[in-house]
Motif scaffolding. Sequence first.
Motif, PDB file in Angstrom:
ATOM      1  N   SER A 235     -40.487  70.222  91.798  1.00 52.49           N
ATOM      2  CA  SER A 235     -40.215  70.692  93.250  1.00 52.49           C
ATOM      3  C   SER A 235     -39.139  71.753  93.165  1.00 52.49           C
ATOM      4  O   SER A 235     -39.482  72.928  93.110  1.00 52.49           O
ATOM      5  CB  SER A 235     -39.732  69.683  94.016  1.00 52.49           C
ATOM      6  OG  SER A 235     -40.772  68.555  94.055  1.00 52.49           O
ATOM      7  N   SER A 299     -45.725  64.257 100.231  1.00 49.78           N
ATOM      8  CA  SER A 299     -45.103  64.010 101.657  1.00 49.78           C
ATOM      9  C   SER A 299     -46.188  64.520 102.442  1.00 49.78           C
ATOM     10  O   SER A 299     -46.945  65.343 102.198  1.00 49.78           O
ATOM     11  CB  SER A 299     -43.565  65.098 101.708  1.00 49.78           C
ATOM     12  OG  SER A 299     -42.786  64.620 101.037  1.00 49.78           O
ATOM     13  N   LYS A 302     -44.458  68.127 104.249  1.00 49.98           N
ATOM     14  CA  LYS A 302     -44.296  69.808 103.443  1.00 49.98           C
ATOM     15  C   LYS A 302     -45.650  70.502 103.460  1.00 49.98           C
ATOM     16  O   LYS A 302     -45.895  70.786 104.321  1.00 49.98           O
ATOM     17  CB  LYS A 302     -43.890  69.130 101.893  1.00 49.98           C
ATOM     18  CG  LYS A 302     -42.642  68.528 101.825  1.00 49.98           C
ATOM     19  CD  LYS A 302     -42.123  68.014 100.236  1.00 49.98           C
ATOM     20  CE  LYS A 302     -40.617  67.587 100.304  1.00 49.98           C
ATOM     21  NZ  LYS A 302     -40.489  67.074  98.756  1.00 49.98           N
TER      22      LYS A 302
HETATM   23  C1  LIG Z   1     -39.694  66.073  98.526  1.00 50.78           C
HETATM   24  C2  LIG Z   1     -39.956  65.125  97.590  1.00 50.78           C
HETATM   25  C3  LIG Z   1     -39.707  63.689  97.318  1.00 50.78           C
HETATM   26  C4  LIG Z   1     -39.063  63.126  98.618  1.00 50.78           C
HETATM   27  O1  LIG Z   1     -40.086  63.265  99.818  1.00 50.78           O
HETATM   28  P1  LIG Z   1     -39.684  62.785 101.246  1.00 50.78           P
HETATM   29  O2  LIG Z   1     -40.992  62.719 101.959  1.00 50.78           O
HETATM   30  O3  LIG Z   1     -38.770  63.904 101.778  1.00 50.78           O
HETATM   31  O4  LIG Z   1     -39.280  61.463 101.262  1.00 50.78           O
HETATM   32  C5  LIG Z   1     -39.874  63.031  96.529  1.00 50.78           C
HETATM   33  N1  LIG Z   1     -40.532  63.603  95.203  1.00 50.78           N
HETATM   34  C6  LIG Z   1     -40.631  64.796  94.998  1.00 50.78           C
HETATM   35  C7  LIG Z   1     -41.300  65.231  93.967  1.00 50.78           C
HETATM   36  C8  LIG Z   1     -40.543  65.762  96.134  1.00 50.78           C
HETATM   37  O5  LIG Z   1     -40.796  67.123  96.107  1.00 50.78           O
END
Ligand SMILES: *Cc1c(COP(=O)(O)O)cnc(C)c1O
Length: 471
Positions: A235, A299, A302
């Motif tokens: 990420s 998510s 996002k």
């Molecule tokens: C953003 C992210 C999360 C957390 O996601 P949320 O929906 O904010 O809880 C977990 N793993 C990865 C790889 C991410 O990019």
Amino acid sequence: MKSAQESERGSVLKAIPSVDQVLGTETAAAFAEEFGRAAAVRVARDVIGEFRDELEAGALEDVDRETLAFNIEERFKEALEGERRSALRRVINATGVIIHTNLGRAPLSAGAMKAIEQASGYCPLEYDLETGRRGRRGSRAEALIAEITGAEEAVIVNNCAAAAVLVLSSLCEGKEAVISRGELVEIGGDFRVPDVMERAGASLVEVGTTNRTRTSDYENAITENTGLFLKVHPSNYRIVGFTSVPTVGELAEAAHSKGLLLYEDAGSGALVDLTQFGLGDEPLIAESIAAGADVVTFSGDKLVGSVQAGFIVGKAGPLSRIRTNPLYRAMRPSKIIYAALEATLASFRTGSMFEEVPVLRMLSQSRESLELRTRELAAALNDRVDEGVSVEVKDGASVVGGGSAPGTHPPGSLIFIRSAKAGANEIEAALRGSDPPVIARIENDAVVIDLRTVEESDLAELAVLIPEALG
Ligand SMILES: *Cc1c(COP(=O)(O)O)cnc(C)c1O
């Protein structure tokens, strides 16, 4: 005997109005109307207490009764404003950060907003309208995401962090999860992959090196206690240069040949190919599923561009173990969430996501149209601002945000504002204090307005708010 000064202070102390007197003022009445009498009484006591402390400390000499009453009224006004400002209300995001976590990540599509309104009253959340019997919560949203990603089954929970905990707790509790050293990342400050795994009851087996991990590294780590192979999308973080990691397909094949599962936490999760917008690095969920991943999590707020939610998609076997885990009950979303997801996913299903889903619309905005909107606003501002203010349009770039595509900066046009009267920090703060608040960024001592994240319907308002903030 009291000194003259002491008796003077005593008389000023007596001049402090009582709680009832303060509550009788116009501001207090407005406060009580909006936030209730109990809250108003609390503020009145606080304000009076503060004044008494200041008087006793000798900080306020020579105040007369009227000044005092005025000051108390002013403080009550500040409390009223503060209370109003702290509400979750609309802001204009002029930062150009599309998935701005501090501003609520993805703005919702018109369809999602309408769906939320529809579901706000009674709705058939767990009710089958055909039979009049109990139905399964979230079944439509889950069917839609399974269809779009080509997965056999889907389960939806409150966010992707919860999804990861639920998956590991269901499939790897008391067992070992094999993961590359390069993927033991921290995402957004409070989601650390190793901590989450431990809490979910899985133990961690690190393989490879930070920059290179081979399939054989995973295979060599297998013991009789291995539960699964775990692949985590880094990420907000990239290792560049001499790097390599196995593909989902290679890892899935290796896992399956030993009777193990492959779980991928994709994080942002692209539902459509975003390579042409510089997001070729984001895992396409449908590709991971097609390549053989047993379970994939991502998510809702996002790159899917909807509400906060965590999708778990994959094969029927592991998904049924996930759904029946008692922890699921502690992570299931509300009707409002399913309603918004159904609407957002409908846009992907019909292929209209680049027009309808704001995150994708903002990402795919053409340079030409962004430049045109930017020049129009700059012209309107130049007509309205005083002398001594400079408003310039320059080339620049936006940010994807939300831990997605850290190396990608969609190019576009920006407005740079400078004033002879006020510094950039001062202008930025004034914009934040306007109604609705305008959130801008600062670059090279200028306030920068990036229209990529500003909706068409907010432009006219922005053309008024900016000159006001420049005073
Ligand atoms: C953003 C992210 C999360 C957390 O996601 P949320 O929906 O904010 O809880 C977990 N793993 C990865 C790889 C991410 O990019």
